[in-house]
Design a protein around this motif. Structure first.
Motif, PDB file in Angstrom:
ATOM      1  N   ALA A  93      11.103   7.707  -1.594  1.00 28.00           N
ATOM      2  CA  ALA A  93      11.120   6.580  -0.664  1.00 28.00           C
ATOM      3  C   ALA A  93      10.096   5.533  -1.104  1.00 28.00           C
ATOM      4  O   ALA A  93       9.004   5.879  -1.557  1.00 28.00           O
ATOM      5  CB  ALA A  93      10.804   7.056   0.753  1.00 28.00           C
ATOM      6  N   PRO A  94      10.422   4.261  -0.985  1.00 34.84           N
ATOM      7  CA  PRO A  94       9.483   3.213  -1.374  1.00 34.84           C
ATOM      8  C   PRO A  94       8.182   3.294  -0.578  1.00 34.84           C
ATOM      9  O   PRO A  94       8.199   3.481   0.644  1.00 34.84           O
ATOM     10  CB  PRO A  94      10.242   1.920  -1.044  1.00 34.84           C
ATOM     11  N   GLY A  95       7.063   3.182  -1.276  1.00 36.17           N
ATOM     12  CA  GLY A  95       5.773   3.098  -0.600  1.00 36.17           C
ATOM     13  C   GLY A  95       5.210   4.410  -0.113  1.00 36.17           C
ATOM     14  O   GLY A  95       4.252   4.414   0.659  1.00 36.17           O
ATOM     15  N   ILE A  96       5.771   5.542  -0.531  1.00 37.43           N
ATOM     16  CA  ILE A  96       5.291   6.852  -0.093  1.00 37.43           C
ATOM     17  C   ILE A  96       5.068   7.740  -1.311  1.00 37.43           C
ATOM     18  O   ILE A  96       5.887   7.757  -2.236  1.00 37.43           O
ATOM     19  CB  ILE A  96       6.272   7.539   0.877  1.00 37.43           C
ATOM     20  N   GLU A  97       3.976   8.479  -1.311  1.00 36.02           N
ATOM     21  CA  GLU A  97       3.696   9.462  -2.353  1.00 36.02           C
ATOM     22  C   GLU A  97       3.267  10.781  -1.704  1.00 36.02           C
ATOM     23  O   GLU A  97       2.330  10.800  -0.899  1.00 36.02           O
ATOM     24  CB  GLU A  97       2.577   8.981  -3.275  1.00 36.02           C
ATOM     25  N   VAL A  98       3.964  11.856  -2.001  1.00 34.55           N
ATOM     26  CA  VAL A  98       3.579  13.177  -1.502  1.00 34.55           C
ATOM     27  C   VAL A  98       2.464  13.711  -2.397  1.00 34.55           C
ATOM     28  O   VAL A  98       2.654  13.918  -3.597  1.00 34.55           O
ATOM     29  CB  VAL A  98       4.765  14.150  -1.479  1.00 34.55           C
ATOM     30  N   VAL A  99       1.281  13.924  -1.811  1.00 35.21           N
ATOM     31  CA  VAL A  99       0.112  14.337  -2.595  1.00 35.21           C
ATOM     32  C   VAL A  99      -0.237  15.806  -2.390  1.00 35.21           C
ATOM     33  O   VAL A  99      -1.193  16.309  -2.987  1.00 35.21           O
ATOM     34  CB  VAL A  99      -1.113  13.458  -2.261  1.00 35.21           C
TER      35      VAL A  99
ATOM     36  N   MET B 200       0.833  -1.196   0.000  1.00 34.43           N
ATOM     37  CA  MET B 200       0.000   0.000   0.000  1.00 34.43           C
ATOM     38  C   MET B 200       0.871   1.249   0.000  1.00 34.43           C
ATOM     39  O   MET B 200       1.854   1.326   0.724  1.00 34.43           O
ATOM     40  CB  MET B 200      -0.901   0.030   1.244  1.00 34.43           C
ATOM     41  N   THR B 201       0.543   2.205  -0.838  1.00 37.88           N
ATOM     42  CA  THR B 201       1.272   3.470  -0.884  1.00 37.88           C
ATOM     43  C   THR B 201       0.696   4.435   0.155  1.00 37.88           C
ATOM     44  O   THR B 201      -0.515   4.635   0.217  1.00 37.88           O
ATOM     45  CB  THR B 201       1.168   4.110  -2.277  1.00 37.88           C
ATOM     46  N   VAL B 202       1.568   5.001   0.964  1.00 38.28           N
ATOM     47  CA  VAL B 202       1.160   5.972   1.975  1.00 38.28           C
ATOM     48  C   VAL B 202       1.114   7.350   1.333  1.00 38.28           C
ATOM     49  O   VAL B 202       2.122   7.851   0.832  1.00 38.28           O
ATOM     50  CB  VAL B 202       2.143   5.979   3.163  1.00 38.28           C
ATOM     51  N   ARG B 203      -0.067   7.965   1.342  1.00 37.67           N
ATOM     52  CA  ARG B 203      -0.242   9.293   0.754  1.00 37.67           C
ATOM     53  C   ARG B 203       0.022  10.353   1.827  1.00 37.67           C
ATOM     54  O   ARG B 203      -0.599  10.334   2.882  1.00 37.67           O
ATOM     55  CB  ARG B 203      -1.654   9.429   0.189  1.00 37.67           C
ATOM     56  N   VAL B 204       0.930  11.280   1.520  1.00 39.95           N
ATOM     57  CA  VAL B 204       1.432  12.214   2.525  1.00 39.95           C
ATOM     58  C   VAL B 204       1.219  13.658   2.082  1.00 39.95           C
ATOM     59  O   VAL B 204       1.431  14.003   0.915  1.00 39.95           O
ATOM     60  CB  VAL B 204       2.936  11.981   2.787  1.00 39.95           C
ATOM     61  N   VAL B 205       0.800  14.500   3.035  1.00 32.59           N
ATOM     62  CA  VAL B 205       0.795  15.949   2.857  1.00 32.59           C
ATOM     63  C   VAL B 205       1.823  16.526   3.824  1.00 32.59           C
ATOM     64  O   VAL B 205       1.854  16.151   5.006  1.00 32.59           O
ATOM     65  CB  VAL B 205      -0.596  16.556   3.128  1.00 32.59           C
ATOM     66  N   ILE B 206       2.668  17.434   3.335  1.00 31.36           N
ATOM     67  CA  ILE B 206       3.732  18.037   4.138  1.00 31.36           C
ATOM     68  C   ILE B 206       3.407  19.504   4.394  1.00 31.36           C
ATOM     69  O   ILE B 206       2.969  20.210   3.485  1.00 31.36           O
ATOM     70  CB  ILE B 206       5.085  17.959   3.413  1.00 31.36           C
ATOM     71  N   ALA B 207       3.644  19.963   5.622  1.00 30.63           N
ATOM     72  CA  ALA B 207       3.432  21.376   5.954  1.00 30.63           C
ATOM     73  C   ALA B 207       4.659  21.933   6.677  1.00 30.63           C
ATOM     74  O   ALA B 207       5.036  21.433   7.741  1.00 30.63           O
ATOM     75  CB  ALA B 207       2.190  21.533   6.831  1.00 30.63           C
ATOM     76  N   ASP B 208       5.271  22.951   6.078  1.00 26.91           N
ATOM     77  CA  ASP B 208       6.425  23.616   6.689  1.00 26.91           C
ATOM     78  C   ASP B 208       6.577  24.978   6.024  1.00 26.91           C
ATOM     79  O   ASP B 208       6.391  25.101   4.815  1.00 26.91           O
ATOM     80  CB  ASP B 208       7.702  22.790   6.497  1.00 26.91           C
ATOM     81  N   ASP B 209       6.907  25.993   6.812  1.00 27.30           N
ATOM     82  CA  ASP B 209       6.990  27.342   6.249  1.00 27.30           C
ATOM     83  C   ASP B 209       8.379  27.696   5.727  1.00 27.30           C
ATOM     84  O   ASP B 209       8.610  28.827   5.299  1.00 27.30           O
ATOM     85  CB  ASP B 209       6.536  28.389   7.280  1.00 27.30           C
ATOM     86  N   HIS B 210       9.303  26.743   5.727  1.00 31.62           N
ATOM     87  CA  HIS B 210      10.633  26.969   5.168  1.00 31.62           C
ATOM     88  C   HIS B 210      10.712  26.268   3.808  1.00 31.62           C
ATOM     89  O   HIS B 210      10.794  25.036   3.760  1.00 31.62           O
ATOM     90  CB  HIS B 210      11.722  26.445   6.102  1.00 31.62           C
ATOM     91  N   PRO B 211      10.692  27.017   2.704  1.00 31.13           N
ATOM     92  CA  PRO B 211      10.616  26.413   1.363  1.00 31.13           C
ATOM     93  C   PRO B 211      11.738  25.427   1.063  1.00 31.13           C
ATOM     94  O   PRO B 211      11.493  24.383   0.451  1.00 31.13           O
ATOM     95  CB  PRO B 211      10.679  27.632   0.423  1.00 31.13           C
ATOM     96  N   VAL B 212      12.968  25.740   1.478  1.00 31.40           N
ATOM     97  CA  VAL B 212      14.091  24.857   1.177  1.00 31.40           C
ATOM     98  C   VAL B 212      13.916  23.527   1.894  1.00 31.40           C
ATOM     99  O   VAL B 212      14.114  22.448   1.307  1.00 31.40           O
ATOM    100  CB  VAL B 212      15.429  25.514   1.566  1.00 31.40           C
TER     101      VAL B 212
END
Length: 220
Positions: free
Chosen positions: A25-31, A1-13
């Motif tokens: 990374a295997p099994g992870i998708e940033v959505v 199963m692919t883990v769907r991830v949302v990332i939140a951070d105020d530092h663009p870099v």
């Protein structure tokens, strides 16, 4: 199963670097990504997501407040806090908001990837010194206030692993532990195998001894 991830951070870099790490990374998708708490709620509200990785310090709505608001409507989402702060107040604030994981930004990339998978599977992850302090606090609460740092391997346990180890240290067998924690026997067997590998213990008896040296199990 692919883990769907949302990332939140105020530092663009940092946000870009984290996205690259997780997307490869295997099994992870940033959505989705967000630069603050309000944007996080908007993105997570319209996206199929399994895990939110959020900083604590963001402008406007901070990470803890955003996690609390998100989880009020999306209890199926796991929140992993990724922050520079390792003080107890910040840890308590994040966990009280419903976060399942607390990892420091200085953690190794592999540790961050493993933490995402762990919280997606229902574990709670406390990274490095944070985890060590939680174990020491648990020992103190059982009367082991004289305990020093945990033996090698115990500081990196997930909360679920610590729960299993506590019951192992009490002398319970795998079937009894499975019933107590509402897990399958196979899952408990896997957790015990992981504990042996993490601690370097050669046997279950040695694992029990190490856990009791850390103040676990002896007063059940």
């Amino acid at each position: 199963m692919t883990v769907r991830v949302v990332i939140a951070d105020d530092h663009p870099v940092f946000l870009d670097g984290l996205r690259l790490l997780l997307d490869t990374a295997p099994g992870i998708e940033v959505v989705g990504t967000a630069a603050d708490g309000a944007q996080l709620l908007e993105v997570a509200g319209r996206t199929a997501v399994d895990v939110v990785v959020a900083d604590l310090d963001m402008p406007g709505l901070d990470g803890a407040a955003a996690a609390r608001a998100l989880l009020a409507n999306r209890s199926d989402v796991a929140v992993l806090v990724l922050t520079m702060h390792d003080d107890d107040t910040s840890v308590r604030r994040a966990l009280a908001a419903g976060a399942r994981g607390y990892v420091l930004k200085g953690a190794a990339p592999g540790s961050i990837v493993r933490a995402v998978h762990a919280v997606a599977e229902g574990d709670t992850v406390l990274n490095g010194d944070v985890g060590a302090r939680v174990l020491r606090a648990a020992a103190d609460a059982r009367g082991g206030a004289g305990t020093t740092a945990p033996p090698p391997g115990l500081a990196s346990l997930t909360v679920r692993e610590a729960e299993v180890l506590e019951l192992v240290a009490q002398g319970l067998g795998n079937h009894a532990i499975a019933g107590r924690l509402h897990l399958s026997v196979k899952t408990v067997q896997n957790r015990v195998s992981d504990l042996l590998a993490k601690t370097g213990a050669a046997s279950r008896a040695e694992l029990v001894a190490r856990a009791r040296d850390a103040g676990m199990g002896g007063r059940a």
